[in-house]
Write an enzyme that holds these catalytic residues in place. Structure first.
Site, short mmCIF file in Angstrom:
data_model
loop_
_atom_site.label_atom_id
_atom_site.label_comp_id
_atom_site.label_asym_id
_atom_site.label_seq_id
_atom_site.Cartn_x
_atom_site.Cartn_y
_atom_site.Cartn_z
CG ASN A 1 -5.95 -10.54 14.59
OD1 ASN A 1 -6.40 -10.02 15.59
ND2 ASN A 1 -6.07 -10.01 13.38
N PRO A 2 -5.06 -11.19 18.02
CG PRO A 2 -4.63 -9.31 19.35
CD PRO A 2 -4.47 -9.85 17.96
CG HIS B 1 -2.01 -1.10 1.09
ND1 HIS B 1 -2.75 -1.55 2.16
CD2 HIS B 1 -2.42 -1.84 0.03
CE1 HIS B 1 -3.59 -2.51 1.76
NE2 HIS B 1 -3.39 -2.71 0.48
CB CYS C 1 5.22 17.17 -8.98
SG CYS C 1 6.23 16.30 -10.19
CB THR D 1 -4.05 -8.27 8.26
OG1 THR D 1 -4.99 -7.77 7.30
CG2 THR D 1 -3.81 -9.75 8.03
P1 OAD Z 1 -7.22 -3.37 10.35
O1 OAD Z 1 -7.28 -2.16 11.24
O2 OAD Z 1 -8.36 -3.65 9.45
O3 OAD Z 1 -7.00 -4.67 11.26
C1 OAD Z 1 -6.03 -4.70 12.26
C2 OAD Z 1 -6.05 -6.10 12.86
O4 OAD Z 1 -4.98 -6.16 13.81
C3 OAD Z 1 -7.34 -6.45 13.62
O5 OAD Z 1 -7.82 -7.70 13.16
C4 OAD Z 1 -6.89 -6.53 15.08
O6 OAD Z 1 -7.59 -7.54 15.80
C5 OAD Z 1 -5.44 -6.89 14.93
N1 OAD Z 1 -4.57 -6.50 16.05
C6 OAD Z 1 -4.70 -5.49 16.93
N2 OAD Z 1 -3.67 -5.45 17.78
C7 OAD Z 1 -2.85 -6.48 17.43
C8 OAD Z 1 -1.61 -6.97 17.92
N3 OAD Z 1 -0.99 -6.39 18.95
N4 OAD Z 1 -1.05 -8.05 17.31
C9 OAD Z 1 -1.66 -8.64 16.25
N5 OAD Z 1 -2.83 -8.22 15.75
C10 OAD Z 1 -3.42 -7.15 16.32
O7 OAD Z 1 -5.83 -3.26 9.55
P2 OAD Z 1 -5.39 -3.97 8.19
O8 OAD Z 1 -5.91 -5.36 8.12
O9 OAD Z 1 -3.94 -3.75 8.06
O10 OAD Z 1 -5.47 0.31 3.54
O11 OAD Z 1 -6.16 -3.09 7.15
C11 OAD Z 1 -5.95 -3.33 5.78
C12 OAD Z 1 -5.98 -2.03 5.02
O12 OAD Z 1 -7.21 -1.35 5.29
C13 OAD Z 1 -4.91 -1.03 5.42
O13 OAD Z 1 -3.68 -1.26 4.81
C14 OAD Z 1 -5.51 0.27 4.98
C15 OAD Z 1 -6.92 0.07 5.45
O14 OAD Z 1 -7.90 0.78 4.77
C16 OAD Z 1 -4.88 1.34 2.92
O15 OAD Z 1 -4.39 2.26 3.51
C17 OAD Z 1 -4.89 1.20 1.45
#
Ligand code: OAD
Length: 247
Positions: free
Chosen positions: A218-219, A120, A153, A193
């Site tokens: 993931n918790p 991203h 730019c 994620t």
């Molecule tokens: P999310 O905010 O959707 O999910 C974060 C995940 O991390 C959740 O499932 C939490 O349960 C988990 N979590 C929280 N604390 C944690 C820890 N200490 N250890 C492990 N897991 C933990 O974030 P992403 O899945 O990264 O896109 O979101 C995907 C994309 O959606 C992002 O890259 C962003 C967003 O819109 C763009 O910016 C293009």
């Protein structure tokens, strides 16, 4: 608390694997203080994605979008890589081990991760809003206290934008190809994620179809939990160091 036997199983899978890929999301940076997107304190709770992270939003109100990104940049600048980033940086030195991230915070890079695939983009890089062609690749610009009108730019003098992937935009085809290839591995770990944003979430399926042993760290339960071979319900900053000690 994940059971020792579970972590020993993962460690033994890792030790016999030739190719290992870890895909990270916002949860891996949570312990560093970077807000996640979904969940109780997630960014999308208080901010509407369509008003901030889309090309339409930038076209309609560049200053508001830049203000939000500069706020996130200042917050991230004060954060440090945590033990999960540090272990993954060490693992990336091993031949055949690879890290793919959806995170734009650059904490993997700051921890020293090699050959990182950033799906991203990076919040610390900019690109030409009008694709002038003078600068093919994004360039680094870490200035925070600067008015949006001055973020331009260097080639055409037009507006510059954060070099991150917004909703409605395609990912860099080269990055997707590298990530697809990396997903065809022996052990694939999805950490921190929510596994709802594609194509990133689809790499778990690519791995499974290629015969990889798939793991989630993931918790919380996610859409991927029932599809993986091993779901470890605990924080990444706790699990990666514990597994690392078993290698
Ligand atoms: P999310 O905010 O959707 O999910 C974060 C995940 O991390 C959740 O499932 C939490 O349960 C988990 N979590 C929280 N604390 C944690 C820890 N200490 N250890 C492990 N897991 C933990 O974030 P992403 O899945 O990264 O896109 O979101 C995907 C994309 O959606 C992002 O890259 C962003 C967003 O819109 C763009 O910016 C293009």
């Amino acid at each position: 608390m994940a059971a020792d036997a579970t972590l020993r199983e993962l460690a033994s899978r890792l030790l016999s694997a030739r190719r290992v890929t870890v895909m990270t999301g916002a949860g891996v940076s949570a312990a560093s203080g970077v807000p996640t997107f979904r969940g109780a304190d997630g960014l999308w709770r208080n901010h509407r994605a369509t008003e901030l992270a889309t090309p339409g939003a930038f076209a309609a109100n560049r200053d508001v979008v830049w203000e939000w990104y500069q706020w996130r940049r200042s917050l991230i600048a004060a954060c440090m890589p945590n033990p999960a980033h540090e272990v993954l940086a060490r693992w990336s030195q091993r031949a055949g081990w690879c890290v793919i991230t959806q995170n734009v915070d650059d904490l993997h890079r700051r921890a020293g991760t090699r050959d990182l695939i950033r799906l991203h983009g990076s919040i610390w890089e900019l690109s030409c809003w009008s694709h002038c062609g003078g600068r093919r690749d994004p360039w680094r610009d870490e200035r925070i206290a600067i008015p949006p009108a001055e973020l331009i730019c260097p080639s055409c003098g037009g507006p510059a934008r954060p070099a991150v992937v917004w909703f409605g935009e395609s990912l860099n085809a080269g990055d997707v190809a590298r990530a697809t290839e990396a997903s065809r591995c022996d052990v694939f770990i999805a950490a921190g994620t929510s596994a709802v944003v594609y194509p990133a979430a689809g790499f778990i399926d690519v791995a499974r179809r290629a015969g990889a042993f798939t793991v989630e760290i993931n918790p919380e339960q996610t859409d991927a939990s029932s599809a993986v071979d091993l779901a470890i319900r605990a924080p990444a900053e706790e699990i990666f160091p514990r597994v690392d000690r078993l290698l």
